[in-house]
Design a protein around this motif. Structure first.
Motif, PDB file in Angstrom:
ATOM      1  N   ILE A   1      57.028  39.557  32.064  1.00  0.00           N
ATOM      2  CA  ILE A   1      56.586  38.312  33.670  1.00  0.00           C
ATOM      3  C   ILE A   1      55.510  39.092  34.015  1.00  0.00           C
ATOM      4  O   ILE A   1      54.639  38.036  34.881  1.00  0.00           O
ATOM      5  CB  ILE A   1      57.214  37.521  33.491  1.00  0.00           C
ATOM      6  N   LEU A   2      56.101  39.363  34.901  1.00  0.00           N
ATOM      7  CA  LEU A   2      55.649  40.810  35.785  1.00  0.00           C
ATOM      8  C   LEU A   2      54.114  40.795  35.515  1.00  0.00           C
ATOM      9  O   LEU A   2      53.206  40.780  36.250  1.00  0.00           O
ATOM     10  CB  LEU A   2      56.264  41.489  36.787  1.00  0.00           C
ATOM     11  N   VAL A   3      54.483  40.960  34.585  1.00  0.00           N
ATOM     12  CA  VAL A   3      52.491  41.957  34.396  1.00  0.00           C
ATOM     13  C   VAL A   3      52.285  41.564  34.077  1.00  0.00           C
ATOM     14  O   VAL A   3      51.123  41.388  34.272  1.00  0.00           O
ATOM     15  CB  VAL A   3      53.188  43.300  33.267  1.00  0.00           C
ATOM     16  N   LEU A   4      52.507  40.663  33.625  1.00  0.00           N
ATOM     17  CA  LEU A   4      51.434  39.200  32.838  1.00  0.00           C
ATOM     18  C   LEU A   4      50.730  38.338  33.982  1.00  0.00           C
ATOM     19  O   LEU A   4      49.834  38.428  34.079  1.00  0.00           O
ATOM     20  CB  LEU A   4      52.335  38.344  31.858  1.00  0.00           C
ATOM     21  N   LYS A   5      51.860  38.924  35.125  1.00  0.00           N
ATOM     22  CA  LYS A   5      50.706  37.700  36.490  1.00  0.00           C
ATOM     23  C   LYS A   5      50.480  38.608  37.503  1.00  0.00           C
ATOM     24  O   LYS A   5      49.428  38.478  37.631  1.00  0.00           O
ATOM     25  CB  LYS A   5      52.417  37.461  36.969  1.00  0.00           C
ATOM     26  N   LEU A   6      50.738  39.630  37.067  1.00  0.00           N
ATOM     27  CA  LEU A   6      49.709  40.864  37.163  1.00  0.00           C
ATOM     28  C   LEU A   6      48.420  40.936  37.482  1.00  0.00           C
ATOM     29  O   LEU A   6      47.148  41.258  38.057  1.00  0.00           O
ATOM     30  CB  LEU A   6      50.670  42.232  37.953  1.00  0.00           C
ATOM     31  N   ILE A   7      48.342  40.937  35.602  1.00  0.00           N
ATOM     32  CA  ILE A   7      47.153  41.167  34.576  1.00  0.00           C
ATOM     33  C   ILE A   7      46.025  39.668  35.561  1.00  0.00           C
ATOM     34  O   ILE A   7      45.346  39.610  35.602  1.00  0.00           O
ATOM     35  CB  ILE A   7      47.226  41.203  33.421  1.00  0.00           C
ATOM     36  N   GLY A   8      46.734  38.841  35.431  1.00  0.00           N
ATOM     37  CA  GLY A   8      46.264  36.888  35.614  1.00  0.00           C
ATOM     38  C   GLY A   8      44.722  36.967  35.043  1.00  0.00           C
ATOM     39  O   GLY A   8      45.477  36.728  33.628  1.00  0.00           O
TER      40      GLY A   8
ATOM     41  N   SER B   1      42.652  38.774  35.353  1.00  0.00           N
ATOM     42  CA  SER B   1      41.427  40.165  35.514  1.00  0.00           C
ATOM     43  C   SER B   1      40.870  40.715  34.385  1.00  0.00           C
ATOM     44  O   SER B   1      39.956  41.472  33.870  1.00  0.00           O
ATOM     45  CB  SER B   1      42.405  41.455  35.580  1.00  0.00           C
ATOM     46  N   LEU B   2      41.800  40.178  33.163  1.00  0.00           N
ATOM     47  CA  LEU B   2      40.846  40.414  31.420  1.00  0.00           C
ATOM     48  C   LEU B   2      39.851  39.357  30.408  1.00  0.00           C
ATOM     49  O   LEU B   2      39.729  38.880  29.802  1.00  0.00           O
ATOM     50  CB  LEU B   2      42.228  40.915  30.597  1.00  0.00           C
ATOM     51  N   LYS B   3      39.807  38.775  32.089  1.00  0.00           N
ATOM     52  CA  LYS B   3      38.332  37.926  31.471  1.00  0.00           C
ATOM     53  C   LYS B   3      37.115  38.265  30.596  1.00  0.00           C
ATOM     54  O   LYS B   3      36.562  36.996  29.704  1.00  0.00           O
ATOM     55  CB  LYS B   3      37.696  36.368  32.724  1.00  0.00           C
ATOM     56  N   GLU B   4      36.844  39.829  31.143  1.00  0.00           N
ATOM     57  CA  GLU B   4      35.798  39.925  30.089  1.00  0.00           C
ATOM     58  C   GLU B   4      35.944  39.959  28.661  1.00  0.00           C
ATOM     59  O   GLU B   4      35.119  40.542  27.672  1.00  0.00           O
ATOM     60  CB  GLU B   4      35.264  40.963  30.679  1.00  0.00           C
ATOM     61  N   PHE B   5      37.426  40.484  28.901  1.00  0.00           N
ATOM     62  CA  PHE B   5      37.960  40.304  26.987  1.00  0.00           C
ATOM     63  C   PHE B   5      38.386  38.775  26.700  1.00  0.00           C
ATOM     64  O   PHE B   5      39.380  39.410  25.717  1.00  0.00           O
ATOM     65  CB  PHE B   5      39.303  41.560  27.245  1.00  0.00           C
ATOM     66  N   PHE B   6      38.296  38.173  26.847  1.00  0.00           N
ATOM     67  CA  PHE B   6      38.668  36.538  26.188  1.00  0.00           C
ATOM     68  C   PHE B   6      39.345  36.308  26.193  1.00  0.00           C
ATOM     69  O   PHE B   6      40.006  35.960  25.871  1.00  0.00           O
ATOM     70  CB  PHE B   6      38.104  36.414  24.828  1.00  0.00           C
TER      71      PHE B   6
END
Length: 409
Positions: free
Chosen positions: A350-357, A359-364
Motif C-alpha cells: 500500500i505504501l509503494v502504491l501511494k508513493l507511485i501515485g 507518476s505512471l500517468k504516461e503509462f496509462f
C-alpha cells in the motif's frame, strides 16, 4: 488460543529458528507485496480508462453520418446522408423505454467579443438533455431549457474559461455576448471535468442555430444514452439495431460502413473488461504462485520445528497432552508467522502504491490503489494458507509415540 504458556513456547520455537522463520516470512511478505502492487496497477489501468470518459456519461451512443460508399436501391454512391429534426424525433419516439436522454448536435466556431476582450470558441447547438450526456456542472445560472428551444431564444451557456477569458472578474449572468455580430444573452456558466477544451465551449439551442444560420432543420450528429438496466451485450445489440433501422430509413446498404455509424461506449467497456480480466488473471496466478512458495517455506519451518522438538512433544504426550492440543500449538505458530509476514507485505504494498501515485500517468496508470475489502480477503486467504502450511507437520507431531520420541537423538 489465549494460553500464555503456549505462546511462550511458540516464541521460543521461533527464536531457535530465526533465519528459517525470517526467510519463510519474507517469502510470504514478498508474495502479498507483489499481489498488492499488481492489483493496484490493474486498478490504475481501469481508472485511466474511466477517466477518458469522465466528461461523458458511460452509457452514451454517438450517431454520425457521412457519405455512402456504394450504390443501393437506385441511389448512387457518395450520397451525403443528412440528419434532420425528424430523424431526432424518430430516435426519441421509436425506442421509448430504451433511450434515457437524447440530443442533436450542431457544430460551429465563433468569434466572441465583450468590450475590449475577444476570442474564438467552439459552439455546440444542443437539446437540454445534452447536460446529462456531457455531465455538465452548472456553476451559475441555468442550462438551456425547453422554452429556449420552442421560442428559439438567443440564450447561451458559456464555459468557465470563456467567462475567465472575456469577463475577468465581472458577473456574467444577464450580460450580452457578441458572437459573429449577433448579440446573445448569457443565462448560465458551467464547468466540465473533461478539461480546458470542454470549458472553452458555448452552448445554445439547436433550433436557434438552425434559424439563424441557413433557416433549415439540419443536424450534424445525434447522441443518446441508453437505459442503464441494459447489460453490456444488450447495449451493443441496441446500438446495432439503431444503425440497422437508420440505414433502412435512409436506404443505405447494410454493409455500408461510412454512411451511418453508431458508436457505443459499451463496446469500449466490453473490450476493456476482457483486457482487465486477463490482467487480473495474471495477477491471480502470480500472486497465488508467490504465496504458495511462502506456504511451502512455512511448511518446511514447521517440519523442522516438529523434528527438533520430537522429545519435547513425546514427553507432552506421555504427560497426557492430547493430539488436538499439539496440533493447535503447531497451527498457531504457523498462522502467527503467516499473519505477521502477510500484514507487513500488505502495508509495504500500500505504501509503494501511494508513493507511485500518478507518476505512471504516461503509462496509462492513474491513481493505483487497492480496496479495503480486497485487503481483508487477502488477509483471510493468508490465514487459510498459514493453517494449510502447518497442518501436515502438525498431524505428524500429533502422531508421535512417546516411547519412540524418548529414544530420538
Amino acid at each position: 488460543m489465549f494460553d500464555r504458556d503456549r505462546w511462550r513456547e511458540i516464541f521460543e520455537a521461533i527464536g531457535k529458528n530465526k533465519l528459517r522463520t525470517f526467510l519463510s516470512g519474507f517469502t510470504v511478505a514478498l508474495g502479498i507485496l507483489i499481489f498488492t502492487i499488481l492489483l493496484g496497477l490493474g486498478n490504475g489501468l481501469l481508472n485511466s480508462f474511466l477517466s477518458s470518459f469522465v466528461d461523458d456519461a458511460q452509457n452514451v451512443m454517438f450517431i454520425r453520418s457521412g457519405n455512402t460508399s456504394k450504390a443501393y436501391k437506385g441511389f448512387q454512391e457518395n450520397r451525403k446522408i443528412q440528419f434532420k429534426n425528424e430523424d431526432f424525433e424518430f430516435i426519441k419516439n421509436n425506442y421509448i423505454g430504451k433511450v434515457e436522454f437524447a440530443t442533436p448536435r450542431i457544430y460551429r466556431d465563433g468569434l466572441a467579443k465583450y468590450k475590449k476582450e475577444s476570442g474564438s470558441y467552439g459552439i455546440r447547438a444542443v437539446h437540454p438533455d445534452h447536460q446529462y450526456l456531457e455531465k455538465t456542472i452548472m456553476m451559475n445560472g441555468r442550462y438551456i431549457n425547453e422554452a429556449d428551444l420552442k421560442e428559439r431564444t438567443k440564450n447561451i451557456v458559456i464555459g468557465r474559461l470563456v467567462e475567465k477569458d472575456l469577463f475577468k472578474n465581472e458577473s456574467v449572468l444577464g450580460k450580452m455576448l457578441n458572437i459573429d455580430g449577433i448579440q446573445y444573452k448569457i443565462v448560465g456558466v458551467f464547468q466540465d471535468s473533461g478539461g480546458d477544451n470542454e470549458e472553452r465551449l458555448i452552448y445554445m439551442p439547436y433550433t436557434t442555430v438552425q434559424l439563424l444560420f441557413g433557416n433549415n432543420d439540419y443536424l450534424d450528429q445525434i447522441n443518446l444514452s441508453y437505459n442503464m438496466t441494459m447489460s453490456t451485450e444488450k447495449a451493443i445489440a441496441f446500438s446495432k439495431q439503431i444503425e440497422k433501422d437508420l440505414k433502412e430509413r435512409f436506404r443505405v446498404a447494410p454493409d455500408d460502413q461510412s454512411a451511418i455509424r453508431v458508436y457505443s461506449l459499451a463496446e469500449d467497456i466490453k473490450e476493456t473488461m476482457v483486457v482487465l480480466r486477463g490482467i487480473y488473471l495474471i495477477i491471480f496466478v502470480i500472486g497465488i504462485g508467490t504465496l504458495i512458495s511462502g506456504v511451502i517455506g512455512i511448511g518446511n519451518i514447521m517440519t523442522f520445528s516438529v523434528k527438533e522438538r520430537t522429545k519435547e512433544l513425546g514427553i507432552r504426550k506421555a504427560l497426557g497432552a492430547s493430539p488436538g492440543s499439539i496440533i493447535a500449538m503447531v497451527l498457531q505458530e504457523s498462522v502467527l508467522i503467516t499473519a505477521i509476514a502477510g500484514y507487513m507485505g500488505l502495508l509495504v504494498g500500500i505504501l509503494v502504491l501511494k508513493l507511485i501515485g500518478n507518476s505512471l500517468k504516461e503509462f496509462f496508470i492513474l491513481n493505483p490503489k487497492v480496496d479495503t475489502g480486497v485487503i481483508i480477503v487477502a488477509t483471510m486467504i493468508l490465514i487459510f494458507f498459514g493453517l494449510l502450511a502447518g497442518y501436515i507437520p502438525a498431524r505428524r507431531a500429533a502422531k508421535i509415540k512417546p516411547i519412540i520420541a524418548l529414544r530420538d537423538e
